[in-house]
Design a protein around this motif. Structure first.
Motif, mmCIF file in Angstrom:
data_model
loop_
_atom_site.group_PDB
_atom_site.id
_atom_site.type_symbol
_atom_site.label_atom_id
_atom_site.label_comp_id
_atom_site.label_asym_id
_atom_site.label_seq_id
_atom_site.Cartn_x
_atom_site.Cartn_y
_atom_site.Cartn_z
ATOM 1 N N PHE A 155 16.211 19.294 -13.197
ATOM 2 C CA PHE A 155 15.786 18.466 -12.591
ATOM 3 C C PHE A 155 15.123 16.756 -12.871
ATOM 4 O O PHE A 155 15.869 16.575 -14.209
ATOM 5 N N PHE A 156 14.558 16.189 -12.526
ATOM 6 C CA PHE A 156 14.719 15.200 -12.491
ATOM 7 C C PHE A 156 13.478 14.438 -12.717
ATOM 8 O O PHE A 156 12.635 14.730 -11.453
ATOM 9 N N ASN A 174 13.574 18.912 1.821
ATOM 10 C CA ASN A 174 15.013 18.869 1.531
ATOM 11 C C ASN A 174 15.065 18.618 0.013
ATOM 12 O O ASN A 174 16.428 19.210 -0.520
ATOM 13 N N VAL A 175 14.270 18.140 -0.656
ATOM 14 C CA VAL A 175 13.990 18.071 -2.175
ATOM 15 C C VAL A 175 12.807 18.505 -2.412
ATOM 16 O O VAL A 175 11.821 18.410 -1.956
ATOM 17 N N ILE A 176 12.600 19.342 -3.364
ATOM 18 C CA ILE A 176 11.431 19.920 -3.883
ATOM 19 C C ILE A 176 10.979 19.197 -4.709
ATOM 20 O O ILE A 176 11.713 18.704 -5.728
ATOM 21 N N LEU A 177 9.950 18.716 -4.449
ATOM 22 C CA LEU A 177 8.072 17.903 -5.459
ATOM 23 C C LEU A 177 7.738 18.778 -6.358
ATOM 24 O O LEU A 177 6.844 19.216 -5.633
ATOM 25 N N LEU A 178 7.339 18.601 -7.352
ATOM 26 C CA LEU A 178 6.463 18.635 -8.385
ATOM 27 C C LEU A 178 5.768 17.433 -9.073
ATOM 28 O O LEU A 178 5.411 16.975 -9.486
ATOM 29 N N ASP A 179 3.933 17.441 -8.123
ATOM 30 C CA ASP A 179 3.277 16.600 -8.666
ATOM 31 C C ASP A 179 2.039 16.678 -8.923
ATOM 32 O O ASP A 179 1.913 18.010 -8.993
ATOM 33 N N ASN A 180 1.729 15.578 -9.966
ATOM 34 C CA ASN A 180 0.869 15.497 -10.705
ATOM 35 C C ASN A 180 1.146 16.700 -12.178
ATOM 36 O O ASN A 180 0.976 17.054 -13.099
ATOM 37 N N PHE A 181 2.781 16.496 -12.891
ATOM 38 C CA PHE A 181 3.884 17.068 -13.424
ATOM 39 C C PHE A 181 3.189 16.543 -14.950
ATOM 40 O O PHE A 181 3.381 15.174 -15.463
ATOM 41 N N ILE A 182 2.527 16.934 -15.826
ATOM 42 C CA ILE A 182 2.157 16.405 -17.223
ATOM 43 C C ILE A 182 1.200 15.279 -16.778
ATOM 44 O O ILE A 182 -0.011 15.439 -17.936
ATOM 45 N N ASN A 183 1.145 14.822 -16.036
ATOM 46 C CA ASN A 183 0.058 13.496 -15.688
ATOM 47 C C ASN A 183 0.232 12.995 -14.395
ATOM 48 O O ASN A 183 1.546 13.144 -13.692
ATOM 49 N N LEU A 200 11.130 7.956 -6.203
ATOM 50 C CA LEU A 200 12.321 8.781 -6.456
ATOM 51 C C LEU A 200 13.833 8.618 -5.971
ATOM 52 O O LEU A 200 13.999 9.130 -7.012
ATOM 53 N N ASP A 201 14.142 6.702 -6.112
ATOM 54 C CA ASP A 201 15.357 6.461 -6.955
ATOM 55 C C ASP A 201 15.652 5.939 -7.794
ATOM 56 O O ASP A 201 16.805 6.066 -8.275
ATOM 57 N N GLU A 202 14.437 5.876 -8.649
ATOM 58 C CA GLU A 202 14.550 6.146 -10.182
ATOM 59 C C GLU A 202 14.036 6.781 -10.559
ATOM 60 O O GLU A 202 13.173 7.391 -10.996
ATOM 61 N N ILE A 236 8.058 15.175 -10.358
ATOM 62 C CA ILE A 236 9.447 16.084 -10.938
ATOM 63 C C ILE A 236 11.036 16.597 -8.874
ATOM 64 O O ILE A 236 9.361 16.514 -8.146
ATOM 65 N N SER A 237 11.381 15.787 -9.014
ATOM 66 C CA SER A 237 12.024 16.666 -7.851
ATOM 67 C C SER A 237 13.302 17.493 -8.248
ATOM 68 O O SER A 237 13.857 17.349 -9.196
ATOM 69 N N ILE A 238 13.070 18.759 -7.715
ATOM 70 C CA ILE A 238 14.311 19.081 -8.017
ATOM 71 C C ILE A 238 15.459 19.187 -6.766
ATOM 72 O O ILE A 238 14.904 19.779 -5.507
ATOM 73 N N PRO A 239 16.255 19.542 -6.345
ATOM 74 C CA PRO A 239 17.287 20.141 -4.965
ATOM 75 C C PRO A 239 17.347 21.356 -4.505
ATOM 76 O O PRO A 239 17.232 22.336 -5.985
ATOM 77 N N LYS A 240 17.578 21.190 -3.227
ATOM 78 C CA LYS A 240 16.862 22.810 -3.014
ATOM 79 C C LYS A 240 17.901 23.971 -3.505
ATOM 80 O O LYS A 240 17.231 24.948 -2.952
ATOM 81 N N ASP A 241 19.251 23.267 -3.202
ATOM 82 C CA ASP A 241 20.218 24.280 -3.878
ATOM 83 C C ASP A 241 20.159 24.563 -5.186
ATOM 84 O O ASP A 241 21.036 25.407 -4.902
ATOM 85 N N GLN A 242 19.491 24.220 -5.337
ATOM 86 C CA GLN A 242 19.243 25.118 -7.331
ATOM 87 C C GLN A 242 18.705 26.366 -6.883
ATOM 88 O O GLN A 242 18.698 27.061 -8.510
ATOM 89 N N ILE A 243 17.245 26.201 -5.976
ATOM 90 C CA ILE A 243 15.867 26.826 -6.750
ATOM 91 C C ILE A 243 16.739 28.731 -7.049
ATOM 92 O O ILE A 243 15.625 29.401 -7.558
ATOM 93 N N GLU A 244 17.545 28.745 -6.773
ATOM 94 C CA GLU A 244 17.710 30.474 -6.667
ATOM 95 C C GLU A 244 18.698 30.744 -8.051
ATOM 96 O O GLU A 244 18.925 31.599 -8.654
ATOM 97 N N LYS A 245 18.860 28.931 -8.755
ATOM 98 C CA LYS A 245 20.193 29.701 -9.907
ATOM 99 C C LYS A 245 18.693 30.014 -11.628
ATOM 100 O O LYS A 245 17.707 29.935 -11.158
#
Length: 119
Positions: free
Chosen positions: A93-94, A65-74, A106-108, A79-88
């Motif tokens: 990202f958060f 439902n949300v795209i997660l990038l694991d192991n980002f920099i450390n 993921l709430d903070e 990183i979380s990305i709303p799924k409806d944004q990936i075609e833009k």
């Protein structure tokens, strides 16, 4: 003739489906005091991403439902990305810290930024 029409229909349905995965190259920018600072370039391929900076580790992309990038920099930053944004072309990202004291990290949000597609 029925099978030919069915084959053509299935071809067009499959041809018009949109991808729901991140692909290509992006600049990633981090927000700092309402300014965006360009950090590095990142390349997405299937379920893996890699930075142009060879010293940063490769990471995994989890699609849901949300795209997660694991192991980002450390290893503690995700990183979380709303799924409806990936075609833009510009994707907000958060950033979240896995060692956050909250029950669900993921709430903070500890930071945010943008991915800008390189054409």
């Amino acid at each position: 003739m029925k099978y030919f029409a069915l084959l053509i229909t299935l071809f067009f349905i499959n041809f018009n489906q949109k991808t729901d995965k991140l692909t290509g190259r992006y600049n990633y920018l981090i927000e700092n005091d309402n300014d965006y600072i360009l950090k590095d370039k990142i390349t997405f391929k299937d379920s893996i991403f890699a930075f142009d900076n060879k010293y940063l580790p490769k990471g995994k992309v989890s699609y849901g439902n949300v795209i997660l990038l694991d192991n980002f920099i450390n290893t503690d930053l995700i990183i979380s990305i709303p799924k409806d944004q990936i075609e833009k072309d510009t994707i907000p990202f958060f950033m979240h810290d896995k060692k956050s004291p909250s029950a669900n990290y993921l709430d903070e949000v500890v930071g945010k930024g943008k991915l800008v597609r390189i054409k």
